[in-house]
Design a protein around this motif. Structure first.
Motif, PDB file in Angstrom:
ATOM      1  N   ASN A  71       5.911  11.398  -7.884  1.00 41.02           N
ATOM      2  CA  ASN A  71       6.820  10.440  -7.264  1.00 41.02           C
ATOM      3  C   ASN A  71       8.267  10.929  -7.190  1.00 41.02           C
ATOM      4  OD1 ASN A  71       4.833   8.530  -6.709  1.00 41.02           O
ATOM      5  ND2 ASN A  71       4.942   7.722  -8.785  1.00 41.02           N
ATOM      6  N   ARG A  80      -0.331  11.891  -8.932  1.00 39.91           N
ATOM      7  CA  ARG A  80       0.871  11.450  -8.224  1.00 39.91           C
ATOM      8  C   ARG A  80       2.099  12.246  -8.650  1.00 39.91           C
ATOM      9  NH1 ARG A  80       0.033   4.961  -8.289  1.00 39.91           N
ATOM     10  NH2 ARG A  80      -1.604   4.996  -6.743  1.00 39.91           N
ATOM     11  N   GLN A 136       0.850  -1.192   0.000  1.00 40.47           N
ATOM     12  CA  GLN A 136       0.000   0.000   0.000  1.00 40.47           C
ATOM     13  C   GLN A 136       0.883   1.237   0.000  1.00 40.47           C
ATOM     14  OE1 GLN A 136      -2.641  -0.793   3.430  1.00 40.47           O
ATOM     15  NE2 GLN A 136      -4.301  -0.454   1.966  1.00 40.47           N
ATOM     16  N   GLU A 137       0.454   2.250  -0.726  1.00 40.14           N
ATOM     17  CA  GLU A 137       1.206   3.488  -0.846  1.00 40.14           C
ATOM     18  C   GLU A 137       0.497   4.588  -0.062  1.00 40.14           C
ATOM     19  OE1 GLU A 137       3.218   6.173  -4.367  1.00 40.14           O
ATOM     20  OE2 GLU A 137       1.552   4.865  -4.864  1.00 40.14           O
TER      21      GLU A 137
END
Length: 70
Positions: A58, A56, A34-35
């Motif tokens: 990253n 997102r 899970q992020e």
């Protein structure tokens, strides 16, 4: 805490362990893979809602700061 789905976030309950200014231990609630969503207090606690669409970014913190520099 919020975790990411495909392009939305989901609120989950977690149990916190020890922490400092940069890191916090999560002892229960997250599963492997899970992020977690991170961001400013305003973004996380006032603007983010369960099921809200996200974009997102990253990049690492240093990569984001390099882009801000003139």
């Amino acid at each position: 805490m919020f975790v990411t789905g495909s392009d939305t976030v989901k609120m989950i309950k977690v149990k916190r362990g020890i922490g400092d200014d940069e890191y916090v231990e999560i002892t229960e609630g997250l599963t492997e893979g899970q992020e977690a969503v991170s961001g400013s207090y305003k973004a996380i606690n006032r603007e983010l809602e369960d099921g809200k669409r996200i974009k997102r970014d990253n990049r690492t913190k240093s990569e984001r700061e390099e882009k801000k520099s003139p």
